[in-house]
Structures are given as structure tokens and as C-alpha cells.
Design a protein around this motif. Structure first.
Motif, PDB file in Angstrom:
ATOM      1  N   ARG A  13       0.843  -1.195   0.000  1.00  0.00           N
ATOM      2  CA  ARG A  13       0.000   0.000   0.000  1.00  0.00           C
ATOM      3  C   ARG A  13       0.876   1.241   0.000  1.00  0.00           C
ATOM      4  NH1 ARG A  13      -2.757  -0.958   5.473  1.00  0.00           N
ATOM      5  NH2 ARG A  13      -0.669  -1.691   5.841  1.00  0.00           N
ATOM      6  N   ILE A  15      -0.591   4.276   0.401  1.00  0.00           N
ATOM      7  CA  ILE A  15      -1.285   5.090   1.389  1.00  0.00           C
ATOM      8  C   ILE A  15      -1.720   4.134   2.503  1.00  0.00           C
ATOM      9  CG2 ILE A  15      -3.222   6.634   1.851  1.00  0.00           C
ATOM     10  CD1 ILE A  15      -1.414   7.813  -0.277  1.00  0.00           C
ATOM     11  N   ASP A  17      -3.570   3.920   6.204  1.00  0.00           N
ATOM     12  CA  ASP A  17      -4.413   4.618   7.172  1.00  0.00           C
ATOM     13  C   ASP A  17      -3.873   4.362   8.583  1.00  0.00           C
ATOM     14  OD1 ASP A  17      -6.427   5.747   8.723  1.00  0.00           O
ATOM     15  OD2 ASP A  17      -8.049   4.878   7.532  1.00  0.00           O
ATOM     16  N   THR A  19      -5.219   6.111  11.280  1.00  0.00           N
ATOM     17  CA  THR A  19      -6.201   6.718  12.174  1.00  0.00           C
ATOM     18  C   THR A  19      -6.470   5.859  13.398  1.00  0.00           C
ATOM     19  OG1 THR A  19      -7.206   7.724  10.231  1.00  0.00           O
ATOM     20  CG2 THR A  19      -8.461   7.832  12.275  1.00  0.00           C
ATOM     21  N   GLU A  49      -9.760  12.006   3.250  1.00  0.00           N
ATOM     22  CA  GLU A  49     -10.856  11.038   3.349  1.00  0.00           C
ATOM     23  C   GLU A  49     -10.344   9.717   2.777  1.00  0.00           C
ATOM     24  OE1 GLU A  49     -15.385  10.224   1.709  1.00  0.00           O
ATOM     25  OE2 GLU A  49     -14.348  12.050   1.109  1.00  0.00           O
ATOM     26  N   THR A  50     -10.672   8.616   3.435  1.00  0.00           N
ATOM     27  CA  THR A  50     -10.270   7.299   2.936  1.00  0.00           C
ATOM     28  C   THR A  50     -11.509   6.472   2.609  1.00  0.00           C
ATOM     29  OG1 THR A  50     -10.148   6.410   5.187  1.00  0.00           O
ATOM     30  CG2 THR A  50      -8.095   7.248   4.223  1.00  0.00           C
ATOM     31  N   GLY A  51     -11.315   5.459   1.776  1.00  0.00           N
ATOM     32  CA  GLY A  51     -12.371   4.519   1.481  1.00  0.00           C
ATOM     33  C   GLY A  51     -13.303   4.919   0.357  1.00  0.00           C
ATOM     34  N   SER A  54     -10.171   8.314  -2.591  1.00  0.00           N
ATOM     35  CA  SER A  54      -9.223   9.422  -2.427  1.00  0.00           C
ATOM     36  C   SER A  54      -7.777   8.951  -2.367  1.00  0.00           C
ATOM     37  CB  SER A  54      -9.549  10.223  -1.162  1.00  0.00           C
ATOM     38  OG  SER A  54     -10.810  10.819  -1.285  1.00  0.00           O
ATOM     39  N   GLU A  55      -7.558   7.758  -1.830  1.00  0.00           N
ATOM     40  CA  GLU A  55      -6.185   7.251  -1.756  1.00  0.00           C
ATOM     41  C   GLU A  55      -5.598   7.107  -3.159  1.00  0.00           C
ATOM     42  OE1 GLU A  55      -8.384   4.815   1.507  1.00  0.00           O
ATOM     43  OE2 GLU A  55      -8.887   5.728  -0.398  1.00  0.00           O
ATOM     44  N   TRP A 109     -15.022  12.860   8.023  1.00  0.00           N
ATOM     45  CA  TRP A 109     -14.434  12.067   6.945  1.00  0.00           C
ATOM     46  C   TRP A 109     -12.913  12.126   6.926  1.00  0.00           C
ATOM     47  CZ3 TRP A 109     -18.115   9.079   5.701  1.00  0.00           C
ATOM     48  CH2 TRP A 109     -19.423   9.540   5.678  1.00  0.00           C
ATOM     49  N   SER A 111      -9.089  11.177   7.896  1.00  0.00           N
ATOM     50  CA  SER A 111      -8.220  10.103   8.372  1.00  0.00           C
ATOM     51  C   SER A 111      -6.770  10.575   8.276  1.00  0.00           C
ATOM     52  CB  SER A 111      -8.385   8.847   7.514  1.00  0.00           C
ATOM     53  OG  SER A 111      -9.678   8.332   7.613  1.00  0.00           O
ATOM     54  N   VAL A 113      -3.082   9.560   7.322  1.00  0.00           N
ATOM     55  CA  VAL A 113      -2.467   8.531   6.492  1.00  0.00           C
ATOM     56  C   VAL A 113      -0.979   8.778   6.288  1.00  0.00           C
ATOM     57  CG1 VAL A 113      -4.631   8.056   5.249  1.00  0.00           C
ATOM     58  CG2 VAL A 113      -3.004   9.707   4.293  1.00  0.00           C
TER      59      VAL A 113
END
Length: 133
Positions: A13, A15, A17, A19, A49-51, A54-55, A109, A111, A113
Motif C-alpha cells: 500500500r 497510502i 491509514d 487513524t 478522506e479514505t475509502g 481518495s487514496e 471524513w 483520516s 495517512v
């Protein structure tokens, strides 16, 4: 100042997360500031924002801004590695989040990262530091 270090593998990965780890770190503390810092010359920390895609959008944008080719003076490592060394000028190596009652005051929204486009070093350290308010 309270501090802890996370070991993060970015092999799969770009990016990551953080958080959940930030929330856990802050949970036993009261009011103050949590700083998230990556002590590497080729990685950064962001709040996004993730999910929702945006990543990938961030990675695509950074790859357009920092193409992996031979234009860089910094040329050791894999082809285009010089771009990795420019990344922290665009994505800061740290962010600071206010904490109240042990809870990071992130927006709905938001996070925290780790951003790491460098394929030469997938092992990263992330330092979490808490300063009481």
C-alpha cells in the motif's frame, strides 16, 4: 511529552491509514496535541478522506506531479527515485491533531495517512507524540 513509534510496512500500500493507531495512542490521554511524524526523507503524512477512492486519487496526482523518470539530479536507487525525495516538500512529514478527552478532533471524513511512493524502502517508522494542553 509522551511518544510511541509505529513500524509500518508499505510493500502493498502506498497510502496507509494510521487513524486507528492515532486514536488508540490518544485514548489514555486527556487534552492536548498529537503530532504524527515520519522521520524519512521520502515519505509524508496527510489528512484525507479514505475509502471513497481518495487514496488512489492522491497517488495518481502525486505521480503526475512527480513523474518517475531521469529528470532528477538525485539519481541513486530505482529509476525516478529522485521524485521520492521531493515528495516531503509536497506532503509534509508531519501533521498535528488537537485532542480533547483522549479523542483526536478529526472531522467526520478525515483520516490520518502515511504517504509512501518509494519502492526502495517499504519499512517505515512513524512517531506519535502527545503534548498535554
Amino acid at each position: 511529552m509522551d511518544t510511541d513509534v509505529l513500524d509500518v510496512d508499505t510493500t502493498r500500500r502506498r497510502i496507509v491509514d494510521l487513524t486507528g493507531e492515532v486514536r488508540s495512542f490518544c485514548a489514555s490521554r486527556a487534552d492536548g496535541l498529537c503530532n504524527v511524524f515520519v522521520p524519512h526523507a521520502t515519505a509524508g503524512v496527510a489528512i484525507i478522506e479514505t475509502g471513497a477512492g481518495s487514496e488512489d486519487d492522491l497517488v495518481d496526482t502525486l505521480e503526475r506531479l512527480l513523474p518517475r523518470d531521469d529528470r532528477y539530479r538525485h539519481q541513486h536507487g530505482s529509476p525516478g527515485h529522485g521524485a521520492d525525495h521531493v515528495l516531503p516538500a509536497i506532503v509534509s512529514p508531519s501533521v498535528t491533531v488537537p485532542v480533547q478527552g483522549g479523542e483526536p478532533l478529526l472531522g467526520t471524513w478525515q483520516s490520518v495517512v502515511l504517504v509512501d511512493l518509494n519502492r526502495d524502502n517499504p519499512r517505515r517508522s512513524v512517531r506519535l507524540s502527545f503534548v498535554k494542553g
